[in-house]
Scaffold this motif. Structure first.
Motif, PDB file in Angstrom:
ATOM      1  N   PRO A   4       0.900  -1.064   0.066  1.00  0.00           N
ATOM      2  CA  PRO A   4       0.019  -0.124   0.089  1.00  0.00           C
ATOM      3  C   PRO A   4       0.755   1.381  -0.074  1.00  0.00           C
ATOM      4  O   PRO A   4       1.838   1.125   0.785  1.00  0.00           O
ATOM      5  CB  PRO A   4      -0.852  -0.118   1.366  1.00  0.00           C
ATOM      6  N   ILE A   5       0.398   2.254  -0.835  1.00  0.00           N
ATOM      7  CA  ILE A   5       1.477   3.471  -1.111  1.00  0.00           C
ATOM      8  C   ILE A   5       0.646   4.792  -1.048  1.00  0.00           C
ATOM      9  O   ILE A   5      -0.712   4.676  -1.279  1.00  0.00           O
ATOM     10  CB  ILE A   5       2.369   3.258  -2.345  1.00  0.00           C
ATOM     11  N   ASP A   6       1.190   5.884  -0.720  1.00  0.00           N
ATOM     12  CA  ASP A   6       0.788   7.181  -0.999  1.00  0.00           C
ATOM     13  C   ASP A   6       1.639   7.792  -1.931  1.00  0.00           C
ATOM     14  O   ASP A   6       2.694   7.222  -2.427  1.00  0.00           O
ATOM     15  CB  ASP A   6       0.563   7.818   0.402  1.00  0.00           C
ATOM     16  N   GLU A   7       1.481   8.905  -2.178  1.00  0.00           N
ATOM     17  CA  GLU A   7       2.358  10.013  -3.095  1.00  0.00           C
ATOM     18  C   GLU A   7       3.939  10.069  -2.597  1.00  0.00           C
ATOM     19  O   GLU A   7       4.661  10.170  -3.607  1.00  0.00           O
ATOM     20  CB  GLU A   7       1.909  11.320  -3.242  1.00  0.00           C
ATOM     21  N   HIS A   8       4.085  10.173  -1.368  1.00  0.00           N
ATOM     22  CA  HIS A   8       5.387  10.049  -0.780  1.00  0.00           C
ATOM     23  C   HIS A   8       6.213   8.734  -1.291  1.00  0.00           C
ATOM     24  O   HIS A   8       7.424   8.895  -1.391  1.00  0.00           O
ATOM     25  CB  HIS A   8       5.584  10.439   0.654  1.00  0.00           C
ATOM     26  N   ASP A   9       5.457   7.598  -1.022  1.00  0.00           N
ATOM     27  CA  ASP A   9       6.003   6.368  -1.442  1.00  0.00           C
ATOM     28  C   ASP A   9       6.512   6.270  -2.964  1.00  0.00           C
ATOM     29  O   ASP A   9       7.365   5.854  -3.286  1.00  0.00           O
ATOM     30  CB  ASP A   9       5.111   5.153  -1.114  1.00  0.00           C
ATOM     31  N   LEU A  10       5.459   6.866  -3.804  1.00  0.00           N
ATOM     32  CA  LEU A  10       5.791   7.075  -4.938  1.00  0.00           C
ATOM     33  C   LEU A  10       7.030   7.623  -5.395  1.00  0.00           C
ATOM     34  O   LEU A  10       7.879   7.348  -6.213  1.00  0.00           O
ATOM     35  CB  LEU A  10       4.601   7.502  -5.888  1.00  0.00           C
ATOM     36  N   GLU A  11       7.158   8.710  -4.782  1.00  0.00           N
ATOM     37  CA  GLU A  11       8.428   9.610  -5.011  1.00  0.00           C
ATOM     38  C   GLU A  11       9.701   8.746  -4.562  1.00  0.00           C
ATOM     39  O   GLU A  11      10.851   8.982  -5.185  1.00  0.00           O
ATOM     40  CB  GLU A  11       8.356  10.749  -4.073  1.00  0.00           C
ATOM     41  N   ALA A  12       9.572   7.825  -3.652  1.00  0.00           N
ATOM     42  CA  ALA A  12      10.852   6.987  -3.113  1.00  0.00           C
ATOM     43  C   ALA A  12      10.963   5.869  -3.942  1.00  0.00           C
ATOM     44  O   ALA A  12      11.719   4.855  -3.497  1.00  0.00           O
ATOM     45  CB  ALA A  12      10.679   6.655  -1.625  1.00  0.00           C
ATOM     46  N   MET A  13      10.029   5.429  -4.916  1.00  0.00           N
ATOM     47  CA  MET A  13       9.979   4.060  -5.496  1.00  0.00           C
ATOM     48  C   MET A  13      11.438   3.768  -6.356  1.00  0.00           C
ATOM     49  O   MET A  13      12.047   2.657  -6.373  1.00  0.00           O
ATOM     50  CB  MET A  13       8.949   4.115  -6.565  1.00  0.00           C
ATOM     51  N   GLU A  14      11.745   4.745  -6.920  1.00  0.00           N
ATOM     52  CA  GLU A  14      13.231   4.616  -7.446  1.00  0.00           C
ATOM     53  C   GLU A  14      14.255   4.164  -6.562  1.00  0.00           C
ATOM     54  O   GLU A  14      14.859   2.975  -6.929  1.00  0.00           O
ATOM     55  CB  GLU A  14      13.647   5.855  -8.138  1.00  0.00           C
ATOM     56  N   GLU A  15      14.335   4.737  -5.527  1.00  0.00           N
ATOM     57  CA  GLU A  15      15.135   4.086  -4.391  1.00  0.00           C
ATOM     58  C   GLU A  15      14.998   2.821  -3.806  1.00  0.00           C
ATOM     59  O   GLU A  15      15.850   1.753  -3.745  1.00  0.00           O
ATOM     60  CB  GLU A  15      15.471   4.848  -3.282  1.00  0.00           C
TER      61      GLU A  15
END
Length: 221
Positions: free
Chosen positions: A24-35
């Motif tokens: 489960p993710i939010d917008e902040h998790d999306l921003e950290a997906m690359e890492e």
């Protein structure tokens, strides 16, 4: 982003993969997906990562009601309903990506980490990742004492500055997490890893490390 069973999902990986990672993710998790992806790739590329976008964090990820501890938004206990939707996504992904025999690992960060742990008391998973999970949540520890967890591998982690939070309930996370780990020691293969920083540092890397730890253990099982 793709729509699966009316939920917006971030998809990364390949068909017929050995590991299905649910988060489960939010917008902040999306921003950290690359890492997060870079971290998992150091262990394996034989996976499909499905990030399920959560519309109402305090509602959909909370297992039952709890009064607000910051701001004025209560936790309204919608996790059971949202979990049924997550299960439908998992079923559909297995069909769409030919992954009926995949190892399914569920994980998340913060309240999503609590949700992932809660899910492992509802159904069987090959592993569960709780990165900085909100185990301070009212009555969660007592709930785990009366319900068997249905996984063999549990990865827990915490930032080493999180216990210094100004909010007293959130500052109790370290004691709660160590207590929870002690509960799991006799039931599962469980690790608690400490990371440098506060609750908001390296979130993607921390979740990625959790998924990697589970995968490594499953490979050697």
């Amino acid at each position: 982003m793709e729509t699966i069973k009316n939920l917006q999902c971030f998809i990364h990986g390949k068909k017929q993969a050995k590991y299905l990672l649910i988060q489960p993710i939010d917008e902040h998790d999306l921003e950290a997906m690359e890492e997060e992806i870079e971290t998992i790739n150091k262990t394996t590329k034989d996976y499909l990562l499905v990030g399920i976008l959560v519309n109402d964090w305090q509602k959909e990820l909370s297992p039952w009601f709890m009064p607000a501890i910051f701001g004025n938004q209560d936790f309204t206990g919608g996790a059971d309903l949202f979990y049924q939707e997550v299960k439908e996504v998992i079923k559909e992904v297995k069909v769409l990506y030919a992954m009926q025999d995949a190892n399914v690992i569920i994980g998340g960060y913060s309240l999503a980490g609590l949700f992932a742990l809660y899910a492992a008391y509802q159904d069987e998973y090959d592993g569960v990742v709780g990165a900085s999970p909100s185990v301070w949540f009212k009555d969660f520890l007592s709930y785990t004492q009366t319900h068997p967890i249905q996984t063999q591998y549990v990865y827990l982690s915490l930032g080493d500055k999180e216990e210094k939070a100004r909010n007293k309930i959130m500052a109790s996370v370290g004691d709660c997490l160590r207590t929870y780990q002690s509960y799991l020691q006799n039931e599962t293969h469980c690790v608690l890893e400490m990371n440098p920083g506060n609750h908001f540092k390296d979130t993607g890397i921390r979740v990625g490390k959790g998924f990697s730890w589970i995968i490594q253990n499953l490979n050697h099982a």
